[in-house]
Design a protein around this motif. Structure first.
Motif, PDB file in Angstrom:
ATOM      1  N   ARG A 208      13.915   0.235   7.604  1.00  0.00           N
ATOM      2  CA  ARG A 208      12.550  -0.205   7.324  1.00  0.00           C
ATOM      3  C   ARG A 208      11.937   0.494   6.115  1.00  0.00           C
ATOM      4  NH1 ARG A 208      10.394   0.602  13.363  1.00  0.00           N
ATOM      5  NH2 ARG A 208      11.636   2.490  13.021  1.00  0.00           N
ATOM      6  N   ALA A 209      12.529   1.635   5.699  1.00  0.00           N
ATOM      7  CA  ALA A 209      12.073   2.293   4.466  1.00  0.00           C
ATOM      8  C   ALA A 209      12.371   1.411   3.257  1.00  0.00           C
ATOM      9  CB  ALA A 209      12.740   3.659   4.318  1.00  0.00           C
ATOM     10  N   ASP A 210      13.518   0.724   3.256  1.00  0.00           N
ATOM     11  CA  ASP A 210      13.832  -0.221   2.175  1.00  0.00           C
ATOM     12  C   ASP A 210      12.848  -1.382   2.167  1.00  0.00           C
ATOM     13  OD1 ASP A 210      15.921   1.219   1.180  1.00  0.00           O
ATOM     14  OD2 ASP A 210      17.505  -0.012   2.055  1.00  0.00           O
ATOM     15  N   ILE A 211      12.386  -1.810   3.347  1.00  0.00           N
ATOM     16  CA  ILE A 211      11.413  -2.913   3.422  1.00  0.00           C
ATOM     17  C   ILE A 211      10.096  -2.497   2.774  1.00  0.00           C
ATOM     18  CG2 ILE A 211      10.061  -4.331   5.025  1.00  0.00           C
ATOM     19  CD1 ILE A 211      12.490  -4.308   6.903  1.00  0.00           C
ATOM     20  N   ILE A 217       7.766  -3.370  -4.799  1.00  0.00           N
ATOM     21  CA  ILE A 217       8.319  -4.148  -5.915  1.00  0.00           C
ATOM     22  C   ILE A 217       7.694  -5.542  -5.955  1.00  0.00           C
ATOM     23  CG2 ILE A 217      10.426  -5.163  -6.870  1.00  0.00           C
ATOM     24  CD1 ILE A 217      11.951  -2.788  -5.641  1.00  0.00           C
ATOM     25  N   LEU A 218       7.524  -6.161  -4.787  1.00  0.00           N
ATOM     26  CA  LEU A 218       6.920  -7.497  -4.720  1.00  0.00           C
ATOM     27  C   LEU A 218       5.505  -7.473  -5.269  1.00  0.00           C
ATOM     28  CD1 LEU A 218       7.355 -10.413  -3.770  1.00  0.00           C
ATOM     29  CD2 LEU A 218       6.536  -9.729  -1.511  1.00  0.00           C
ATOM     30  N   TYR A 219       4.722  -6.453  -4.891  1.00  0.00           N
ATOM     31  CA  TYR A 219       3.341  -6.340  -5.377  1.00  0.00           C
ATOM     32  C   TYR A 219       3.328  -6.113  -6.892  1.00  0.00           C
ATOM     33  CZ  TYR A 219      -1.552  -4.855  -5.591  1.00  0.00           C
ATOM     34  OH  TYR A 219      -2.895  -4.756  -5.903  1.00  0.00           O
ATOM     35  N   GLU A 220       4.182  -5.201  -7.368  1.00  0.00           N
ATOM     36  CA  GLU A 220       4.200  -4.889  -8.806  1.00  0.00           C
ATOM     37  C   GLU A 220       4.706  -6.077  -9.623  1.00  0.00           C
ATOM     38  OE1 GLU A 220       5.725  -1.284 -11.765  1.00  0.00           O
ATOM     39  OE2 GLU A 220       6.609  -1.508  -9.776  1.00  0.00           O
ATOM     40  N   THR A 221       5.625  -6.867  -9.067  1.00  0.00           N
ATOM     41  CA  THR A 221       6.148  -8.030  -9.780  1.00  0.00           C
ATOM     42  C   THR A 221       5.040  -9.021 -10.126  1.00  0.00           C
ATOM     43  OG1 THR A 221       8.329  -7.833  -8.758  1.00  0.00           O
ATOM     44  CG2 THR A 221       7.716  -9.999  -9.600  1.00  0.00           C
ATOM     45  N   PHE A 222       4.103  -9.209  -9.196  1.00  0.00           N
ATOM     46  CA  PHE A 222       3.062 -10.208  -9.409  1.00  0.00           C
ATOM     47  C   PHE A 222       1.807  -9.643 -10.077  1.00  0.00           C
ATOM     48  CE2 PHE A 222       5.357 -12.282  -5.813  1.00  0.00           C
ATOM     49  CZ  PHE A 222       5.713 -13.429  -6.500  1.00  0.00           C
ATOM     50  N   THR A 223       1.561  -8.346  -9.980  1.00  0.00           N
ATOM     51  CA  THR A 223       0.315  -7.775 -10.515  1.00  0.00           C
ATOM     52  C   THR A 223       0.524  -6.837 -11.690  1.00  0.00           C
ATOM     53  OG1 THR A 223       0.327  -5.847  -9.036  1.00  0.00           O
ATOM     54  CG2 THR A 223      -0.656  -7.879  -8.191  1.00  0.00           C
ATOM     55  N   GLY A 224       1.760  -6.313 -11.864  1.00  0.00           N
ATOM     56  CA  GLY A 224       2.000  -5.333 -12.908  1.00  0.00           C
ATOM     57  C   GLY A 224       1.524  -3.940 -12.544  1.00  0.00           C
ATOM     58  N   ALA A 247      -0.148 -11.698   2.849  1.00  0.00           N
ATOM     59  CA  ALA A 247       0.205 -11.248   4.196  1.00  0.00           C
ATOM     60  C   ALA A 247       1.601 -10.630   4.224  1.00  0.00           C
ATOM     61  CB  ALA A 247       0.121 -12.420   5.171  1.00  0.00           C
ATOM     62  N   ILE A 248       2.528 -11.210   3.438  1.00  0.00           N
ATOM     63  CA  ILE A 248       3.894 -10.676   3.398  1.00  0.00           C
ATOM     64  C   ILE A 248       3.889  -9.268   2.800  1.00  0.00           C
ATOM     65  CG2 ILE A 248       6.170 -10.981   2.356  1.00  0.00           C
ATOM     66  CD1 ILE A 248       5.712 -14.000   2.488  1.00  0.00           C
ATOM     67  N   VAL A 249       3.183  -9.099   1.670  1.00  0.00           N
ATOM     68  CA  VAL A 249       3.136  -7.794   1.002  1.00  0.00           C
ATOM     69  C   VAL A 249       2.475  -6.759   1.912  1.00  0.00           C
ATOM     70  CG1 VAL A 249       2.119  -6.519  -0.920  1.00  0.00           C
ATOM     71  CG2 VAL A 249       3.187  -8.736  -1.324  1.00  0.00           C
ATOM     72  N   MET A 250       1.319  -7.121   2.486  1.00  0.00           N
ATOM     73  CA  MET A 250       0.583  -6.162   3.309  1.00  0.00           C
ATOM     74  C   MET A 250       1.400  -5.712   4.524  1.00  0.00           C
ATOM     75  SD  MET A 250      -2.023  -5.581   1.613  1.00  0.00           S
ATOM     76  CE  MET A 250      -3.121  -6.254   0.361  1.00  0.00           C
ATOM     77  N   ARG A 251       2.191  -6.613   5.075  1.00  0.00           N
ATOM     78  CA  ARG A 251       2.999  -6.213   6.235  1.00  0.00           C
ATOM     79  C   ARG A 251       4.140  -5.292   5.808  1.00  0.00           C
ATOM     80  NH1 ARG A 251       5.774 -10.187  10.829  1.00  0.00           N
ATOM     81  NH2 ARG A 251       6.613  -8.480  12.105  1.00  0.00           N
ATOM     82  N   CYS A 252       4.719  -5.544   4.651  1.00  0.00           N
ATOM     83  CA  CYS A 252       5.779  -4.658   4.141  1.00  0.00           C
ATOM     84  C   CYS A 252       5.249  -3.243   3.899  1.00  0.00           C
ATOM     85  CB  CYS A 252       6.362  -5.199   2.839  1.00  0.00           C
ATOM     86  SG  CYS A 252       7.368  -6.682   3.004  1.00  0.00           S
ATOM     87  N   GLY A 265      15.849  -9.746   7.253  1.00  0.00           N
ATOM     88  CA  GLY A 265      15.976 -11.162   7.601  1.00  0.00           C
ATOM     89  C   GLY A 265      14.643 -11.765   8.002  1.00  0.00           C
ATOM     90  N   ALA A 266      13.814 -10.993   8.736  1.00  0.00           N
ATOM     91  CA  ALA A 266      12.485 -11.486   9.111  1.00  0.00           C
ATOM     92  C   ALA A 266      11.593 -11.649   7.885  1.00  0.00           C
ATOM     93  CB  ALA A 266      11.843 -10.521  10.111  1.00  0.00           C
ATOM     94  N   LEU A 267      11.731 -10.743   6.916  1.00  0.00           N
ATOM     95  CA  LEU A 267      10.986 -10.874   5.662  1.00  0.00           C
ATOM     96  C   LEU A 267      11.423 -12.118   4.899  1.00  0.00           C
ATOM     97  CD1 LEU A 267       9.265  -9.943   3.235  1.00  0.00           C
ATOM     98  CD2 LEU A 267      11.103  -8.361   2.637  1.00  0.00           C
ATOM     99  N   ILE A 268      12.744 -12.355   4.835  1.00  0.00           N
ATOM    100  CA  ILE A 268      13.259 -13.532   4.118  1.00  0.00           C
ATOM    101  C   ILE A 268      12.761 -14.812   4.776  1.00  0.00           C
ATOM    102  CG2 ILE A 268      15.383 -14.801   3.611  1.00  0.00           C
ATOM    103  CD1 ILE A 268      16.779 -12.128   3.210  1.00  0.00           C
TER     104      ILE A 268
END
Length: 629
Positions: A208-211, A217-224, A247-252, A265-268
């Motif tokens: 879950r640390a990788d999640i 990374i997901l947040y930085e990809t879209f916002t810089g 919601a996906i980012v906040m849960r991660c 897999g649940a994230l995907i």
């Protein structure tokens, strides 16, 4: 590979000769060594050879970690994971041979103009699938960040995850026990992308640390931006982004691992529906006669447009070629910022003075403050002009001619430095602090034209340095455009760079701190918000000797506008030792002084006291007890 890679401590040397491989060129530095582009002679194909640093190759723990990366890669075979080809040992070091990925890192791609949201979603899905596969094979990455994700241009820009040097194994297999390198309560990874539990105890962190890292990374990809402290949902910062991504980012990014996705897999499963259907395979459809006619017409229009675009490009190349011929300049790639700042300049060591304060704070501590105070401090300048205003050292924006003549070309410099002429600052503990800012110059018509003709200028850089003799230095480098903060050093044969978190926007307080044992650390922030930058650098007890002479503080600027305020340099000198009769008052005073020493500082070691003076013997005189201070 990217020239900006994870941290490395490297000694300048010629590459080792590896049987069966021809090293072509150095393409970057990895967590524990160098990465070279090479040719595998048996098959004639291009590969990447990762060499463990020869100094670290003498340390069994680093050898084990290097072999651990090979073990992790050997268990993985996936389209989105960099593949391992071979591993081995030379006379002086160890090496890995890996698939060569011809393309930029995700970090480099983040600095390009805004890309389509759907392309970014597809790329994140590829990264998630790679990590899901690794977890399924029992491997946790533990150091996911944009620098460790490469984009293979020859394969259509697909993402490939690399650098498994900090990976751990989920099960209790022979591989896991053989390479169990992480101790309890030890944090490993890159701070900005680490899960909270990994910062406290890396050994107990699970998949879950990788999640959590994927969420960053997901947040930085879209916002810089990296999500630190209180932050807005990504859809507020990027127009047109589906709010479901929030919601996906906040849960991660939930601090408690139990509140995050329990598997990748649940994230995907929640991310996959957001990827457009046009990216999935679909059977071809039969076209009607009218549809075929429309397609033909569109083809004719497309060919005509491509022809016009080609003519336009040829014309532009001609114009730029003429400009290149007129200017006679070749834009060379910038070297290390510290070396560029210390390079010789035409107006080197122009004598200037600045207001400041030089004082003895304690009997064994000296401090100098630049910018305010009753003293006039000698401040030699070199390179581009600098001014002292509002208690700060300021490098104003550059005003370069559009078409410089030969004399102007010789005088042009984008680099400047100011050095504090501090004499007698010798001691065991040193601290250099300042508040710095690096900004791109305001856009003007002239600058836009220069950018159109010659390409965009390099990012603005400001550096805080300790400078010695013969080009020896340690520099803490702040990139105004968001590139990672860097601790850079060149001390004779020892040289290297360690990268930290991205440079913050606006002002940042930086600090270089050296203990009496010669352990140098870099920090950003102040008080409870202070955070380390990279790993400590061990210079040794004779750390000032590494500089060739007692170092002096300096600041430098490359491109843009730089300001340095509150520049302060303090040195603790060992106190002279004298023989003093002991008493409860003296002992209490000693305890008070010891308690007042800052936690980061190390109390200087006391030198042996001088022999006591000879006294005449006196009969029946009671022996006095003495206590050394």
């Amino acid at each position: 590979m990217s020239s900006i890679e994870p941290t490395a401590i490297s000694r300048a040397r010629t590459p080792d000769l590896i049987s069966g491989y021809r090293l072509e060129k150095l393409v970057g530095t990895g967590g524990m060594g160098e990465v070279h582009k090479a040719t595998q002679l048996s098959l004639g194909r291009t590969v990447a050879v990762k060499l463990l640093n020869s100094e670290l190759a003498k340390d069994p723990s680093f050898i084990a970690r290097f072999q651990k990366e090979a073990a992790a890669l050997a268990t993985l075979s996936h389209p989105h994971v960099v593949a391992i080809v071979d591993k081995g040992k030379t006379d002086s070091t160890y090496y890995l041979v890996m698939e060569f990925v011809d393309g930029p890192s995700l970090r480099e791609l983040m600095r390009t103009p805004q890309q389509e949201t759907q392309v970014l979603l597809r790329r994140m899905l590829e990264i998630c699938r790679a990590i899901e596969y690794a977890h399924g094979r029992g491997v946790i990455h533990r150091d996911l960040k944009p620098e460790n994700i490469l984009l293979d241009q020859q394969a259509g820009g697909i993402a490939k995850v690399s650098d498994f040097g900090l990976a751990s194994f989920l099960d209790d297999s022979t591989v896991a026990s053989r390479y169990a390198l992480t101790s309890t309560h030890v944090s490993m990874g890159t701070i900005s992308y680490m899960a909270p539990e990994q910062r406290v105890d890396a050994k107990s962190a699970d998949a879950r640390a990788d999640i959590f890292s994927l969420g960053v990374i997901l947040y930085e990809t879209f916002t810089g931006e990296v999500p630190l402290g209180t932050f807005d949902p990504p859809s507020r910062k990027r127009s047109g982004l589906d709010p479901r991504v929030d919601a996906i980012v906040m849960r991660c990014l939930k601090p408690d691992p139990d509140d995050r996705y329990q598997t990748v897999g649940a994230l995907i499963a929640e991310l996959e529906p957001l990827v457009p259907g046009s990216l999935l395979s679909m059977p071809p459809m039969r076209l009607t006669r009218l549809q075929r006619a429309k397609r033909t017409a569109k083809g004719v229009v497309r060919v005509a447009a491509q022809t016009a675009a080609t003519l336009l490009v040829v014309s532009a190349v001609g114009v730029l070629g003429f400009e290149y011929y007129r200017s006679g300049q070749v834009r060379e790639r910038q070297g290390p910022p510290g070396a560029a700042i210390l390079a010789e300049h035409k107006n080197a060591n122009t004598n200037r003075t600045a207001p400041g304060r030089r004082e003895d704070v304690l009997p064994n501590k000296q401090r100098v403050l630049v910018g305010e105070g009753p003293d006039q401090l000698a401040m030699p300048l070199a390179g581009r002009p600098a001014v002292f205003e509002n208690k700060a050292i300021v490098f104003p924006p550059l005003d370069l001619p559009l078409f410089p003549n030969e004399e102007e070309k010789r005088d042009l410099t984008r680099v400047g430095r100011v050095r504090a002429d501090v004499v007698g600052f010798v001691g065991g503990v040193a601290r250099l602090t300042a508040r710095v800012r690096a900004e791109a110059p305001p856009p003007t018509l002239k600058r836009r034209l220069q950018e159109w003709l010659k390409g965009p200028p390099p990012d603005p850089v400001v550096a805080m340095m300790l400078v010695g003799r013969d080009g020896r230095y340690v520099a803490l480098v702040h990139h105004g455009a968001g590139a990672p903060l860097a601790l850079e050093w060149a001390l004779g044969e020892r040289s290297g760079t360690m990268l930290g978190q991205p440079s913050p926007q606006g002002e940042a307080r930086l600090e270089l701190f050296v203990t009496e044992e010669g352990v140098l650390q870099a920090f950003i922030g102040q008080g409870a918000d202070q955070r380390p930058i990279a790993e400590p650098l061990n210079l040794g007890p004779d750390w000032q000797g590494q500089f060739g002479e007692p170092p002096t503080p300096a600041v430098g600027c490359i491109e843009g506008t730089c300001s340095i305020e509150g520049l302060t340099y303090a040195v603790d000198r060992p106190a002279p030792v004298a023989e003093t009769p002991s008493s409860p008052v003296v002992a209490a005073t000693q305890r008070t002084v010891a308690a007042a020493v800052p936690t980061k500082a190390v109390v200087p070691k006391r030198a042996p006291p001088p022999p006591p003076p000879k006294r005449q013997p006196v009969k029946a005189a009671p022996a006095k007890s003495t206590k050394r201070r």
